[in-house]
Design a protein around this motif. Sequence first.
Motif, PDB file in Angstrom:
ATOM      1  N   ILE A  98       0.690  -0.988   0.414  1.00 16.66           N
ATOM      2  CA  ILE A  98      -0.323   0.528  -0.129  1.00 16.66           C
ATOM      3  C   ILE A  98       0.802   1.329  -0.057  1.00 16.66           C
ATOM      4  CG2 ILE A  98      -0.236  -0.237   2.212  1.00 16.66           C
ATOM      5  CD1 ILE A  98      -2.660   0.910   1.934  1.00 16.66           C
ATOM      6  N   MET A  99       2.127   1.351   0.873  1.00 19.66           N
ATOM      7  CA  MET A  99       2.548   2.463   0.943  1.00 19.66           C
ATOM      8  C   MET A  99       3.669   2.723  -1.327  1.00 19.66           C
ATOM      9  SD  MET A  99       5.605   1.276   2.857  1.00 19.66           S
ATOM     10  CE  MET A  99       6.510   2.854   3.304  1.00 19.66           C
ATOM     11  N   LEU A 100       3.209   1.358  -1.188  1.00 23.73           N
ATOM     12  CA  LEU A 100       4.387   1.615  -2.961  1.00 23.73           C
ATOM     13  C   LEU A 100       3.980   2.291  -4.319  1.00 23.73           C
ATOM     14  CD1 LEU A 100       5.950  -2.308  -2.623  1.00 23.73           C
ATOM     15  CD2 LEU A 100       7.017  -0.354  -2.310  1.00 23.73           C
ATOM     16  N   PRO A 101       4.628   3.328  -4.900  1.00 22.64           N
ATOM     17  CA  PRO A 101       4.035   4.202  -5.806  1.00 22.64           C
ATOM     18  C   PRO A 101       3.169   2.868  -6.843  1.00 22.64           C
ATOM     19  CG  PRO A 101       6.070   4.005  -6.056  1.00 22.64           C
ATOM     20  CD  PRO A 101       5.877   3.311  -5.210  1.00 22.64           C
ATOM     21  N   GLU A 102       2.573   2.645  -7.912  1.00 23.85           N
ATOM     22  CA  GLU A 102       2.048   2.305  -9.666  1.00 23.85           C
ATOM     23  C   GLU A 102       3.498   2.397 -10.347  1.00 23.85           C
ATOM     24  OE1 GLU A 102      -0.989   2.255 -12.457  1.00 23.85           O
ATOM     25  OE2 GLU A 102      -0.677   4.178 -11.435  1.00 23.85           O
ATOM     26  N   ILE A 103       4.382   1.222 -10.776  1.00 20.50           N
ATOM     27  CA  ILE A 103       4.576   1.502 -11.821  1.00 20.50           C
ATOM     28  C   ILE A 103       4.540   1.010 -12.972  1.00 20.50           C
ATOM     29  CG2 ILE A 103       6.725  -0.440 -12.473  1.00 20.50           C
ATOM     30  CD1 ILE A 103       6.740  -1.883  -9.951  1.00 20.50           C
ATOM     31  N   ARG A 104       5.051   2.446 -13.978  1.00 19.52           N
ATOM     32  CA  ARG A 104       5.050   2.718 -14.973  1.00 19.52           C
ATOM     33  C   ARG A 104       5.574   2.742 -15.654  1.00 19.52           C
ATOM     34  NH1 ARG A 104       0.400   6.369 -14.372  1.00 19.52           N
ATOM     35  NH2 ARG A 104      -0.309   6.836 -16.518  1.00 19.52           N
ATOM     36  N   SER A 105       5.541   2.647 -17.574  1.00 24.22           N
ATOM     37  CA  SER A 105       6.406   2.537 -18.719  1.00 24.22           C
ATOM     38  C   SER A 105       7.148   3.937 -18.101  1.00 24.22           C
ATOM     39  CB  SER A 105       6.517   2.200 -19.674  1.00 24.22           C
ATOM     40  OG  SER A 105       5.546   1.279 -20.001  1.00 24.22           O
ATOM     41  N   SER A 106       8.629   3.745 -18.969  1.00 20.29           N
ATOM     42  CA  SER A 106       9.216   4.760 -19.166  1.00 20.29           C
ATOM     43  C   SER A 106       8.782   6.226 -19.267  1.00 20.29           C
ATOM     44  CB  SER A 106      10.972   4.661 -19.157  1.00 20.29           C
ATOM     45  OG  SER A 106      11.610   3.457 -18.580  1.00 20.29           O
ATOM     46  N   ALA A 107       8.632   6.211 -20.408  1.00 20.29           N
ATOM     47  CA  ALA A 107       8.239   7.280 -21.450  1.00 20.29           C
ATOM     48  C   ALA A 107       6.561   6.307 -21.980  1.00 20.29           C
ATOM     49  CB  ALA A 107       8.424   7.162 -22.781  1.00 20.29           C
ATOM     50  N   GLU A 108       5.696   7.533 -21.222  1.00 22.61           N
ATOM     51  CA  GLU A 108       3.926   7.503 -21.476  1.00 22.61           C
ATOM     52  C   GLU A 108       3.695   8.301 -20.685  1.00 22.61           C
ATOM     53  OE1 GLU A 108       0.962   4.514 -18.877  1.00 22.61           O
ATOM     54  OE2 GLU A 108       3.061   4.155 -18.875  1.00 22.61           O
ATOM     55  N   LEU A 109       2.022   9.169 -21.060  1.00 16.89           N
ATOM     56  CA  LEU A 109       1.649  10.361 -20.381  1.00 16.89           C
ATOM     57  C   LEU A 109       0.984  10.048 -18.520  1.00 16.89           C
ATOM     58  CD1 LEU A 109       0.312  12.529 -20.366  1.00 16.89           C
ATOM     59  CD2 LEU A 109      -1.760  11.725 -21.405  1.00 16.89           C
ATOM     60  N   TYR A 110       1.378  10.178 -18.303  1.00 17.32           N
ATOM     61  CA  TYR A 110       0.985   9.745 -16.584  1.00 17.32           C
ATOM     62  C   TYR A 110       0.265  10.713 -16.023  1.00 17.32           C
ATOM     63  CZ  TYR A 110       6.224   7.883 -16.772  1.00 17.32           C
ATOM     64  OH  TYR A 110       7.395   7.178 -16.973  1.00 17.32           O
ATOM     65  N   GLY A 111       0.395  11.711 -16.823  1.00 16.77           N
ATOM     66  CA  GLY A 111      -1.137  13.077 -15.898  1.00 16.77           C
ATOM     67  C   GLY A 111       0.105  14.290 -16.401  1.00 16.77           C
ATOM     68  N   ASP A 112      -1.015  15.700 -16.540  1.00 15.13           N
ATOM     69  CA  ASP A 112      -0.738  16.761 -16.184  1.00 15.13           C
ATOM     70  C   ASP A 112       0.016  17.076 -14.951  1.00 15.13           C
ATOM     71  OD1 ASP A 112      -1.631  16.651 -19.037  1.00 15.13           O
ATOM     72  OD2 ASP A 112      -2.990  17.157 -19.015  1.00 15.13           O
ATOM     73  N   ALA A 113       0.593  18.120 -15.287  1.00 15.76           N
ATOM     74  CA  ALA A 113       1.394  18.765 -14.220  1.00 15.76           C
ATOM     75  C   ALA A 113       0.238  19.914 -13.757  1.00 15.76           C
ATOM     76  CB  ALA A 113       2.600  19.548 -14.077  1.00 15.76           C
ATOM     77  N   SER A 114      -0.340  19.948 -12.226  1.00 14.70           N
ATOM     78  CA  SER A 114      -1.340  21.192 -11.946  1.00 14.70           C
ATOM     79  C   SER A 114      -0.358  22.469 -11.219  1.00 14.70           C
ATOM     80  CB  SER A 114      -1.644  20.835 -11.302  1.00 14.70           C
ATOM     81  OG  SER A 114      -1.271  19.720  -9.480  1.00 14.70           O
ATOM     82  N   ALA A 115       1.073  22.681 -10.939  1.00 19.28           N
ATOM     83  CA  ALA A 115       2.481  23.128 -10.288  1.00 19.28           C
ATOM     84  C   ALA A 115       3.097  23.010 -11.235  1.00 19.28           C
ATOM     85  CB  ALA A 115       2.285  22.237  -9.071  1.00 19.28           C
ATOM     86  N   LEU A 116       3.118  24.812 -11.095  1.00 20.31           N
ATOM     87  CA  LEU A 116       4.540  25.102 -11.913  1.00 20.31           C
ATOM     88  C   LEU A 116       4.389  25.121 -13.650  1.00 20.31           C
ATOM     89  CD1 LEU A 116       7.337  23.315 -10.440  1.00 20.31           C
ATOM     90  CD2 LEU A 116       7.188  25.671  -9.866  1.00 20.31           C
ATOM     91  N   LEU A 117       4.019  24.267 -14.104  1.00 20.21           N
ATOM     92  CA  LEU A 117       3.002  23.912 -15.152  1.00 20.21           C
ATOM     93  C   LEU A 117       2.303  23.570 -15.264  1.00 20.21           C
ATOM     94  CD1 LEU A 117       6.572  22.914 -16.853  1.00 20.21           C
ATOM     95  CD2 LEU A 117       6.253  24.506 -17.293  1.00 20.21           C
ATOM     96  N   PRO A 118       1.099  24.358 -15.296  1.00 20.76           N
ATOM     97  CA  PRO A 118      -0.211  23.845 -15.447  1.00 20.76           C
ATOM     98  C   PRO A 118      -0.206  23.100 -16.700  1.00 20.76           C
ATOM     99  CG  PRO A 118      -0.433  25.537 -14.026  1.00 20.76           C
ATOM    100  CD  PRO A 118       0.878  25.851 -14.811  1.00 20.76           C
ATOM    101  N   GLY A 119      -1.290  22.566 -16.642  1.00 21.76           N
ATOM    102  CA  GLY A 119      -2.006  21.519 -17.704  1.00 21.76           C
ATOM    103  C   GLY A 119      -0.792  20.826 -18.633  1.00 21.76           C
ATOM    104  N   VAL A 120       0.766  20.960 -18.755  1.00 22.82           N
ATOM    105  CA  VAL A 120       1.740  20.208 -19.395  1.00 22.82           C
ATOM    106  C   VAL A 120       1.773  18.982 -19.279  1.00 22.82           C
ATOM    107  CG1 VAL A 120       3.573  20.685 -19.461  1.00 22.82           C
ATOM    108  CG2 VAL A 120       3.127  22.484 -19.555  1.00 22.82           C
ATOM    109  N   GLY A 121       2.216  18.265 -19.901  1.00 25.64           N
ATOM    110  CA  GLY A 121       1.682  16.588 -19.290  1.00 25.64           C
ATOM    111  C   GLY A 121       3.625  15.953 -19.252  1.00 25.64           C
TER     112      GLY A 121
END
Length: 510
Positions: A215-238
């Motif tokens: 439960i404390m571990l992050p989800e494992i994803r590929s090295s290059a894919e769309l994870y999500g958009d930034a909301s801080a510093l660069l809002p909306g940038v993938g």
Amino acid sequence: MVERHVMSIDQGTNSTRCILFDHRGRLVSVAQREHQQHFPRPGWVEHDAVEIWQNLRRVVPESLAAAGIDPGQVAAIGLANQRETTVLWDRRTGAPLGRAVVWQDTRTAPLVEELARRPGEDFFLDRCGLPPSTYFSALRIRWLFDHVKGLEQRARDGEVLFGTMETWLVWNLTGGTDGGLHITDVTNAGRTMLMNIGTLSWDEDLLAFFGVPRIMLPEIRSSAELYGDASALLPGVGITAALGDQQAALFGQTCFSPGEAKCTYGTGSFLLLNTGTEPVRSRHGLLTTVAYRIGDQKPFYALEGSIAVTGALVQWFRDRLGLISSAPEIETLARTVEDNGGCYIVPAFSGLFAPRWRSDARGVIVGLTSYITKGHLARAVLEATGWQTREVVDAMNADSSVPLRELKVDGGMTADNLLMQFVADVLDVPVVRPMVAETVSLGAAYAAGLAAGYWPDLEVLRRNWHRAGQWLPDMDPAHRAAEYENWQRAVERSLDWVRQPHPADPPPDA
């Protein structure tokens, strides 16, 4: 038409950098801030994760301002990070639960000795491809559970999150306590001793052995894919890529084919050899690691030789001994003499990594006589990096069916021409440096740009690679062999060292 750029965030051992790259892989702007190194006890190395996040908040707008662009001109964000460094934080408040424990830290050495006896090295190699070592994150989590009261139970109750630095930064960039993404990529997950090297998922046997709740571990994803958009510093940038820094350098050096290798010379040095889509188990002290995975394609693997202390030895020479005032001065000082005068330095400040994996080793200087000057010491500092590289390459040649024929290099130490010539001499192969030396940052940008469609394919990236420098071997073979034998004798001295407890040292559990 407004030109767009890819942003690379390189969160390293000593600093955090934000670099913008254009379509030709050229550096457009860079902003950088160092963070403090904390050494609370011998062998302990820590960072302040909040300080690192605040530094990122500063360098992102600085990089945009230097390029004269706004956030809307950023096509994608990629991250590269110091690997294995362990951050635990409160899921509800977002506050770190103590300082981050850095990859160089050796406090887990007693645990390593226990693992070597029970259940034995093969248990781990069969599952995660890694030998027991102070290097990896799972042992740091276990140590923190054993030494911070109530922490393990809080983790089991779902109150604690774990991550390496890219996980911590992505979580904050995407909202933090307000819906931040808790993810990692395969290259970083593969350095925890908790991910199965074949399935690329958290391994139940390893989780059970270390007592780490999923439960404390992050989800494992590929090295290059769309994870999500930034909301801080660069809002909306993938945010479209994340890689451990050494895998990012392999990618930035465009080592996309089996048999291609690179070595990054930084605080430590890391030599990676692309072995293709099947993991190769080392029999000579190297690490089997994930090189990268693009989207849902097959992962590529690598053999890695990790050297704990190279650039850090120059920093020690500068900051602790005060013999130079800036790192580049070491080449000038070393050139005041023709050789090392019979002096050798083995920088086992954090033990010795590949291919020996001896956490009990300690740094030594051998061959001191009244003849030795600070110039000889400076030369011995540089030569230590060359000889450690040679040991790794020897192991790699023993594991690989094809011997190394060329080494691509990058990192800050490659500006030292004397060092690069020495590396070519002791390896007896050409050493080449690319036009863009910041290949860690470039690799993260390349992966992010591929995932975002900014670059169409790997061949375009290959065409961006251009050679800036080359060093050809020019050392007498008999002299090379004699010097290497002297180096190995010095290493044996470091392996014989056993540190005795000092009366002023606090007890381990204090």
